[in-house]
Design an enzyme around this catalytic site. Structure first.
Site, PDB file in Angstrom:
ATOM      1  N   THR A 154      -5.400  14.985  -3.559  1.00 15.19           N
ATOM      2  CA  THR A 154      -6.358  16.033  -3.900  1.00 15.19           C
ATOM      3  C   THR A 154      -7.788  15.582  -3.656  1.00 15.19           C
ATOM      4  O   THR A 154      -8.120  14.399  -3.790  1.00 15.19           O
ATOM      5  CB  THR A 154      -6.215  16.446  -5.373  1.00 15.19           C
ATOM      6  N   LYS A 189      -6.859  -4.985  -4.877  1.00 17.78           N
ATOM      7  CA  LYS A 189      -5.552  -5.276  -4.281  1.00 17.78           C
ATOM      8  C   LYS A 189      -5.401  -6.773  -4.039  1.00 17.78           C
ATOM      9  O   LYS A 189      -4.366  -7.372  -4.374  1.00 17.78           O
ATOM     10  CB  LYS A 189      -5.400  -4.520  -2.956  1.00 17.78           C
ATOM     11  N   ASP A 249       0.858  -1.175   0.000  1.00 19.80           N
ATOM     12  CA  ASP A 249       0.000   0.000   0.000  1.00 19.80           C
ATOM     13  C   ASP A 249       0.904   1.238   0.000  1.00 19.80           C
ATOM     14  O   ASP A 249       2.112   1.136   0.239  1.00 19.80           O
ATOM     15  CB  ASP A 249      -0.871  -0.040   1.262  1.00 19.80           C
ATOM     16  N   ASP A 278      -6.499  -2.728   3.509  1.00 17.82           N
ATOM     17  CA  ASP A 278      -5.389  -3.611   3.115  1.00 17.82           C
ATOM     18  C   ASP A 278      -5.543  -5.026   3.663  1.00 17.82           C
ATOM     19  O   ASP A 278      -4.722  -5.894   3.363  1.00 17.82           O
ATOM     20  CB  ASP A 278      -4.052  -3.041   3.603  1.00 17.82           C
ATOM     21  N   LYS A 311     -17.425  16.725  -0.627  1.00 19.80           N
ATOM     22  CA  LYS A 311     -16.018  16.663  -1.018  1.00 19.80           C
ATOM     23  C   LYS A 311     -15.694  15.207  -1.296  1.00 19.80           C
ATOM     24  O   LYS A 311     -16.210  14.296  -0.649  1.00 19.80           O
ATOM     25  CB  LYS A 311     -15.095  17.244   0.062  1.00 19.80           C
ATOM     26  N   GLY A 369      -4.578   4.062  -4.095  1.00 23.59           N
ATOM     27  CA  GLY A 369      -5.795   4.706  -4.568  1.00 23.59           C
ATOM     28  C   GLY A 369      -5.546   6.063  -5.189  1.00 23.59           C
ATOM     29  O   GLY A 369      -6.492   6.733  -5.621  1.00 23.59           O
TER      30      GLY A 369
END
EC number: 7.6.2.1
Length: 1171
Positions: A623, A802, A399, A828, A584, A703
């Site tokens: 971001t 993953k 990760d 994970d 958001k 990600g």
């Protein structure tokens, strides 16, 4: 509205929900729900012996020795004592069961402490103190601050306003940040025993499950005393307090018990880590089966020769062979040889491995070099089963956030209405700028003019480096043309979150923010620094201070973040009375939900924002895009009805809530974007470079956006300037297939050679992976391309993807590679459990990764020592322990086989029963001491020369070929020992008195010679000698020398072992014995010594060279510079273009020699060959 339902108990069919009633203990008792007693112990006093033995006899070898013991005890075919196998088997089982008993006793103590804790329960209208184990479903419990909840509770009321309480879930998921739980509105006013006793209600809710973050239920409470109707109120995870969590900053709460004991979510999540078996252990099991087959063949041959000898000599008067039927001869002979040769399988092997692996795990746990002081986190081996697998890792799946980075977020930049705020760049940005030959880095224009940290922050934050004064000026000055946009941006940061403010007990007047994620905390702190300070939160309101002036926002609804939605949103009523939907989330999901542009400027804004996001991503910044829209009261009212229906649904509530949120989260207007830095952990670039030198292929699964992932890859030295990046980013299945076919054709030669190119790296996104895993052909193409690349970066991947990537490599690469997955968060866990070895990092995302892992460390850089030092040592130590165990027992049994040839296959044993029994005991300590302390090279050398690790990856220390070599060595040593002793002592085997004492004199001498041979063999293979190593070696010799005569003198006490009368004393009077004890071991191991010496001097491998370098560094008198000179001039087959170049510098030449030998070790056709 409706009548009280018919409830269902634990035996209800699937899909039927449970029901628990308030203040009706008799009715709840009928459902027969689980009690609140928790048992983590494996055994009880009653079942310990039976269950413990059952567990031990799951091992094939133990079953084998049990059969041998029964045959010895209950038949007349045993050539040895009836207890010569049963006794050591009993000792092995006793030792193992004793260890199990000690471990289980500790569990019982812990269970008793927990089950006997006091709790306050409402009984008969008053608070009564009971023990936790006596709590039942339907009880109303009072919990006070700083105490754990005794069961899973629905929160009815609390001492805080509006029924709120704060909890800590560290025992559940490792997260120490506080979380808010909200009492049910229908019960939040019930604060006295009388009020709680008078309530007429029941809860209908889900059956027991392990979903920590979901709860589906509904409270049905009688609306009035006359109508008989019940009002339905939704119950979700925000109203539930789980066992194991702790009440914080709240004097008391009242809770209704819904799950108890083994049905609580805490216990439903316990012991769910899959059992893993090491690759070497699987090989050992196969080897044991091979040994079984070999033994059965020898027994069958012995039976045939036994029969033939009987037939040929049946008339010999002094042999009792007459009158024996064929069946007795055949069957009896076979059983006799099976018992006689049973030591082909080393009975001490499993015990040796358990002791060894337990000790190796302790070495990991106590290694201070892997102790992370800031988190008080030592390295932790959570299992000892796969210790040796750490030395064979070929693929690492990692990760990024919290694993390669610190997961300590800092607000660095933002974009609002065509303007990017924030200056400077990151270490990742600097690396990107250097690759582009841009020494200035990003954001340097106008930095001096607008850069002032004191003026940029209204509430100074010493940990925040944001210093762009333009953002504060635009927010503070209403006449600024950007004021409105900046104001909306900062309001969004201050209101759209789930952060909990807590008063700082150290610094009066300060506020500590408790956030579910570091990102949210960083954004709220950034808004505070600019001047938009988040002050308080209640169940219905948020209060913020804007440059000192307070504003209250009414929170109407929160649609929370999850990995599927990749966004969160808040519906609130502003102080002006507007109903605003603020959100958001990831740019991909927000862009899909933007409204149609109202003008050309808005149409262009999306593209401007996209370009700004790319710029910030290239600096490695995380971001988020912010958006908002205004809702009309009618739209909100209509939608909220759907929301209430979904929230009160008991079935599939989460899916329904997501569908309802999807309806309202549309037509957003862009507010801006944030960029947060998550710095690399200390030592990550060096660690990745070292692991790559050790031959490991590293795949980073993250990600992040593609640009961010690539730049972080360069910053941490996973990617290099010399690498060619293969990018797969198809948006459709057809495009993805075309890209894969193109790249597979482009690198066909490397794929066909099954090599690995140091100059190739693969970049693939989550969208393409989604297409790949839905098509078998594309899976194969991805695998072919991935395995030829030195590094792989997968971006925008989900937790499921993953695990799919790990499984793709683990299950489809041939030969099967050893895989390792490392991560720090709940997302994970599936990857960690899928890999052969799972590593959890204790970070800021809780302990779920650690709790699901095989090993836990505090920082990524500790992985280097865990693998290159502990892993390599573990693999070598365990491998040699197994090989030596088989070798010594093969040599031992073959001396019995050779004696059978001499005695007409009569089945007579060469060794006295107790001496035979002691073989595995006297050879137990030396091999364990070797396993505990042997070091082929020092830890410093293993880290300095990482390519030494390749021997484990290539399985050079253990395999079928190496096993056969050791077994053949055992055959050779048995031949040498037996036939030299036979030649010397053959005439003395028969006593002048006709008894068998001389037989055991001869047998004991053979035994002593063989014992010294196997010890000398082990000594030759020992790479490091310490005082403890010497003590184990010579201590075993001294033990045999001293105990043998003592045992032979006390035979009259051990009357059932009377065959060795004074033999131990008599043989010490034979001068020939001492000559044999000197010459036989030398003759036997001389070949071993010569083979190793020739190999070391003329065909050295990398460890040999490093050992010579270490001798040189230590100034050892054993250092031989000629060895390095021979290596340097030796012709070497190499895949490297510069392999023939040499330097006259001693240091360089030594290094080059190691590199040359390392390269020469590679084989054509291996997956690990350099292209």
């Amino acid at each position: 509205m409706g009548s009280a339902p018919v409830a269902h108990g634990a035996g209800s069919p699937p899909g039927v929900f449970r029901t628990a009633h308030f203040n009706e203990a008799e009715k709840n008792h009928l459902y027969k729900y689980s009690n609140n007693t928790v048992v983590t112990a494996k055994y009880t006093k009653v079942n310990f012996i039976f269950k413990g033995l059952f567990e031990q006899f799951k091992r094939v070898a133990n079953c084998y020795f049990l059969v041998i013991s029964l045959l010895q005890i209950f038949t007349d075919f045993s050539p040895t004592s009836k207890f010569s196998t049963a006794a050591p088997l009993a000792a092995v089982l006793a030792a193992t069961l004793t260890k199990e008993a000690f471990e289980d006793y500790a569990r019982h103590k812990s269970d008793n402490e927990v089950n006997n804790r006091p709790a306050h329960v409402l009984r008969n209208g008053a608070w009564t103190e009971v023990k936790w184990r006596d709590i039942v479903v339907g009880d109303i419990v009072k919990c006070i601050s700083e105490h754990e909840f005794p069961a899973d509770l629905v929160l009815l009321a609390s001492s805080e306003d509006q029924g709120m309480c704060y909890i800590e879930t560290a025992n559940l998921d490792g997260e120490t940040n506080l979380k808010i739980r909200q009492a049910l509105e229908a019960t939040s006013h019930l604060l006295t025993p009388e009020q709680l006793s008078a309530i007429d209600a029941y809860v209908e809710y889900e059956k027991p499950n392990d979903q920590l973050y979901n709860f589906d239920g509904a409270l049905h409470v009688r609306s009035d005393a006359f109508s008989g109707k019940y009002e339905k109120v939704s119950v979700d995870i925000q109203n539930v307090l789980l066992r194991g969590c702790t009440l914080r900053n709240t004097p008391f709460i009242y809770g209704f018990v819904v799950f108890t004991g083994k049905q609580t979510k805490l216990r439903m999540n316990a012991n769910n880590v899959p059992m893993k078996r090491s690759d070497l252990e699987k090989s050992v099991n196969r080897a044991i089966l091979l040994i079984f087959v070999t033994e059965f063949i020898i027994c069958t041959l012995g039976m045939i020769f036994h029969y033939l000898f009987n037939e040929a000599n049946k008339d010999t008067y002094y042999l009792p062979l007459q009158g024996r039927d064929a069946v007795t001869v055949w069957l009896g002979g076979w059983i006799t040889f099976l018992i006689l040769f049973n030591n082909f399988v080393p009975i001490s092997l499993y015990v040796s491995l358990e002791f060894l692996k337990f000790t190796l795990a302790k070495y990991v746990n106590t290694d201070l070099d892997m102790y992370y002081a800031p988190n008080d986190m030592p390295a932790l081996a959570r299992t000892s089963n796969i210790m040796e697998d750490l030395g064979q890792i070929e693929y690492i799946f990692s990760d990024k956030t919290g694993t390669l980075t610190r997961n300590e977020m800092e607000f660095r930049k933002c974009y609002i209405d065509r303007t990017q705020y924030g200056f400077g760049t990151t270490e990742i940005g600097l690396a990107a700028a250097q690759r582009k030959n841009d020494a200035s880095g990003a954001g340097s224009i106008d930095s001096e003019k607008y850069q002032n940290k004191e003026r940029a922050q209204f509430h100074p934050d010493p940990k925040l480096e944001f210093d762009d004064i333009r953002l504060r000026e635009a927010a503070e000055d209403p006449t600024n043309p950007n004021h409105e946009r900046v104001h909306r941006f900062l309001i969004n940061l201050s209101v759209c979150h789930t952060v909990i403010p807590e008063a700082d007990k150290v610094n009066e007047g300060e506020i500590i923010y408790q956030a579910a994620s570091p990102d949210e905390e960083a954004l709220v702190k950034a808004a505070r620094a600019i001047g938009y300070r988040f002050l308080t939160r209640t169940s219905k309101h948020i209060t913020i201070s804007v440059f000192g002036k307070e504003y209250k926002y009414e929170i109407l609804c929160v649609n929370e973040f999850n990995s599927t939605r990749k966004r969160m949103s808040v519906i609130c009523k502003t102080p002006e009375g507007k109903i605003m939907l603020m959100t958001k989330g990831a740019d991909t999901v927000i862009f899909e939900r933007l409204r149609k542009p109202v003008d050309e400027n808005e149409a262009n804004e999306k593209e401007r924002l996209r370009l700004s996001l790319v710029d910030m991503a290239e600096e490695g910044l995380r971001t988020l895009v912010l958006g908002e829209c205004e809702l009309t009261p009618q739209v909100y009212t209509d939608w909220f009805k759907k929301y209430q229906d979904a929230s009160t649904s008991i079935e599939n509530r989460e899916d329904k809530l997501m569908a309802v949120a999807e309806e309202i989260e549309q037509d957003f207007e862009i507010v801006g974007a944030t960029a947060i830095e998550d710095k690399l952990q200390v030592g990550v670039p060096d660690a990745i470079a070292t692991l790559a030198k050790a031959g490991m292929k590293i795949w980073v699964l993250t990600g992040d956006k593609q640009e961010t992932a690539i730049n972080i890859g360069f910053a941490c030295r996973l990617l290099t300037q010399e690498m060619m990046l293969i990018i797969i980013n198809g948006s459709t299945p057809e495009e993805t297939r075309r890209q894969l076919l193109t790249q597979a054709d482009r690198f066909r030669s490397i794929i066909e050679s099954k090599g690995v190119s140091e100059e190739l790296a693969l970049i693939i996104n989550g969208s393409s992976l989604g297409h790949v895993f839905s098509d078998e052909q594309m899976r194969g193409l991805l695998l072919k391309i991935g395995v030829i690349c030195k590094a792989v970066v997968a971006c925008r991947v989900s937790p499921k993807q993953k695990a799919q990537v790990v499984a793709l490599v683990k299950d489809n690469v041939s030969p099967k590679p050893m895989t390792l997955a490392i991560g720090d968060g709940a997302n994970d866990v599936s990857m960690i459990q899928t890999a052969n070895v799972g590593i959890g990092i204790s970070g800021n995302e809780g302990m779920q990764a650690v709790n699901s892992s095989d090993y836990a460390i505090g920082q990524f850089r500790y992985l280097v020592k865990l693998l290159l030092v502990h892993g390599r040592w573990n693999y070598q130590r365990v491998a040699l322990t197994v090989l030596f165990s088989f070798y010594k027992n093969v040599a031992y049994v073959l001396t019995l086989v050779f004696f059978c040839i001499d005695n007409g296959w009569s089945g007579t044993t060469l060794y006295e029963s107790v001496i035979s029994l002691a073989w595995n005991i006297v050879t137990f300590a030396p091999v364990l001491v070797y396993g505990f302390f042997n070091q082929e090279t020092s830890a410093e050398a293993a880290l300095k020369y990482p390519y030494l690790y390749l021997t484990g990856m290539w399985k050079r220390d253990f395999g079928l070929r190496r096993m056969l070599l050791w077994i053949l060595n055992g055959v050779l040593h048995a031949v040498i020992v037996y036939f030299i002793c036979r030649q010397v002592f053959w005439d003395a085997v028969v006593s002048p008195y006709g008894d068998d004492e001389a037989l055991f004199v001869y047998g004991t001498i053979v035994y002593l010679c063989l014992f010294l041979v196997v010890l000398f063999k082990l000594a030759i293979h020992s790479d490091s000698w310490t005082r403890l190593t010497g003590a184990g070696f010579w201590g075993s010799v001294l033990f045999v020398v001293v105990v043998l005569p003592i045992y032979s003198m006390i035979h009259h006490i051990l009357s059932f072992f009377s065959d060795i009368y004074f033999i131990g004393v008599r043989i010490y009077g034979m001068a020939m014995l001492y000559l044999l004890l000197l010459l036989v071991p030398i003759a036997a191991v001389l070949i071993d010594y010569l083979v190793r010496a020739i190999g070391r001097n003329f065909f050295p491998n990398p460890p040999h060279i490093v050992q010579e370098l270490e001798k040189k560094e230590r100034g050892s008198f054993m250092y031989d510079p000629k060895k390095l000179e021979k290596i340097e001039v030796a012709p070497v087959k190499s895949h490297s273009s510069d392999s023939a170049s040499h330097s006259t510098s001693p240091l360089v030449s030594e290094k080059k020699a190691i590199e040359l030998v390392s390269v020469s070790e590679r084989k054509e056709g291996d997956v690990t060959v350099a292209a």
